[in-house]
Design a protein around this motif. Sequence first.
Motif, PDB file in Angstrom:
ATOM      1  N   ARG A  55       0.806  -1.210   0.000  1.00 12.99           N
ATOM      2  CA  ARG A  55       0.000   0.000   0.000  1.00 12.99           C
ATOM      3  C   ARG A  55       0.844   1.267   0.000  1.00 12.99           C
ATOM      4  NH1 ARG A  55      -3.391   1.597   2.672  1.00 12.99           N
ATOM      5  NH2 ARG A  55      -2.594   3.536   3.511  1.00 12.99           N
ATOM      6  N   LYS A 106      -9.869  11.617   1.689  1.00 10.76           N
ATOM      7  CA  LYS A 106      -9.609  10.249   2.137  1.00 10.76           C
ATOM      8  C   LYS A 106     -10.902   9.571   2.606  1.00 10.76           C
ATOM      9  CE  LYS A 106      -4.715  10.337   3.082  1.00 10.76           C
ATOM     10  NZ  LYS A 106      -3.629  10.018   4.008  1.00 10.76           N
ATOM     11  N   LYS A 128     -11.696   7.822   5.100  1.00  8.00           N
ATOM     12  CA  LYS A 128     -12.021   7.909   6.527  1.00  8.00           C
ATOM     13  C   LYS A 128     -12.504   9.300   6.934  1.00  8.00           C
ATOM     14  CE  LYS A 128     -10.674   3.675   7.518  1.00  8.00           C
ATOM     15  NZ  LYS A 128     -11.639   2.615   7.927  1.00  8.00           N
ATOM     16  N   TYR A 187     -12.468   8.448  15.640  1.00  6.67           N
ATOM     17  CA  TYR A 187     -11.704   7.207  15.771  1.00  6.67           C
ATOM     18  C   TYR A 187     -10.870   7.150  17.042  1.00  6.67           C
ATOM     19  CZ  TYR A 187     -12.883   7.455  10.819  1.00  6.67           C
ATOM     20  OH  TYR A 187     -13.557   7.585   9.633  1.00  6.67           O
ATOM     21  N   GLN A 227      -6.612  -2.937  11.163  1.00  2.00           N
ATOM     22  CA  GLN A 227      -6.575  -1.833  10.206  1.00  2.00           C
ATOM     23  C   GLN A 227      -5.199  -1.179  10.206  1.00  2.00           C
ATOM     24  OE1 GLN A 227     -10.047   0.797  10.111  1.00  2.00           O
ATOM     25  NE2 GLN A 227     -11.068  -0.544  11.591  1.00  2.00           N
ATOM     26  N   SER A 228      -4.873  -0.539   9.085  1.00  2.48           N
ATOM     27  CA  SER A 228      -3.578   0.119   8.947  1.00  2.48           C
ATOM     28  C   SER A 228      -3.642   1.545   9.476  1.00  2.48           C
ATOM     29  CB  SER A 228      -3.159   0.151   7.478  1.00  2.48           C
ATOM     30  OG  SER A 228      -2.006   0.965   7.306  1.00  2.48           O
ATOM     31  N   ASP A 283      -1.918   3.872   8.436  1.00  2.00           N
ATOM     32  CA  ASP A 283      -1.798   4.781   7.296  1.00  2.00           C
ATOM     33  C   ASP A 283      -3.159   5.298   6.841  1.00  2.00           C
ATOM     34  OD1 ASP A 283       1.168   4.706   6.393  1.00  2.00           O
ATOM     35  OD2 ASP A 283       0.660   2.619   6.720  1.00  2.00           O
ATOM     36  N   ASP A 284      -4.202   4.503   7.037  1.00  2.00           N
ATOM     37  CA  ASP A 284      -5.540   4.941   6.644  1.00  2.00           C
ATOM     38  C   ASP A 284      -6.035   6.109   7.482  1.00  2.00           C
ATOM     39  OD1 ASP A 284      -5.580   2.960   4.741  1.00  2.00           O
ATOM     40  OD2 ASP A 284      -6.707   1.532   5.981  1.00  2.00           O
ATOM     41  N   TYR A 285      -5.350   6.393   8.586  1.00  2.00           N
ATOM     42  CA  TYR A 285      -5.770   7.467   9.502  1.00  2.00           C
ATOM     43  C   TYR A 285      -4.814   8.661   9.463  1.00  2.00           C
ATOM     44  CZ  TYR A 285      -9.039   3.972  10.955  1.00  2.00           C
ATOM     45  OH  TYR A 285     -10.049   3.044  10.930  1.00  2.00           O
TER      46      TYR A 285
END
Length: 301
Positions: free
Chosen positions: A4, A175, A177, A184, A192-193, A195-197
């Motif tokens: 990713r 993004k 999210k 969150y 979950q990663s 990086d998604d946050y």
Amino acid sequence: MLGRFWAPAPTLHRFSPVFLLSFAITCNWVQAYLIDDTCKNYKGSDITADMQKAVNEVQEMAGDAFAITLTEDESTNHLLDALFSTDRSKHDIVREYFATFHNFSPSQDFVVICDDAHVQLQPDYMLDPIHGWLQNFDAFTPCDYTRKPGAQPSGMNAYTMNQRLIYLCPQTLDKPKGRSLAPYKDQELFGQSIDDYMLAPATLFHELLHTHITALNDEQVQAYPDYNDPNVNPFDQTYLASLPMITAYGFSLCWKIGSENPSRAVTNCDNVAYCALGVYLHKNDWGNTADFSVGIGHALP
């Protein structure tokens, strides 16, 4: 990078170098910043309130980073170990960064600008009609690298120009999210990663860290081998020696530079930003590397 993660072009990084800005994160923080009018009509929507909230969340992140890294609980130590090695002197350097960031007092404002689609390209320069001349970026405005196929694999999240102008690109603003970390903060994000946050508040955190922690740079680390390419032997020493140096953005490369060169990890801005993000999302053990799933949410020890 693998999976990713992306490999920024050598002349254009996900985050640009940031010049001297002044920023305050104190309990009685005075708002010395502006939300630009571009945020009032971002793709037809007014996201000014989102940007104000993002700046406020930077304040909260900084407070948490300062307080929580002092506790030395097990999950926080896991995170510090993953990003900066098990050398406790490196952890102390990071704590000093957070103490500095938390107590810094403002003397100059900054401007949050939503996208740079309004910037006009001129020969050798870019012109922001509101804010003035900007430096050249190879026939594309920086955020255009998220819109021009082939120009850059993943594009830029944000950059800062002329000492106080912070441009947030669509890659950050759109993004999946959302634009706020607050929903969150108290969630268990197992599997979950992290990086998604890396949402708008964490991106701003990275940019603003540069502004007054002069020791922080965007350091480079050797790229990971491509384990999925059938034409290369990922264990061949000649191949490994040929891998390029790339900027250590994203948790996986932050972990790599922390493992290989802790002295450079403590001067890599993204390592520090991910540390702050990890302790903000405090219901998760982000530094658990027992199964090599770095940057993945695990249950607290």
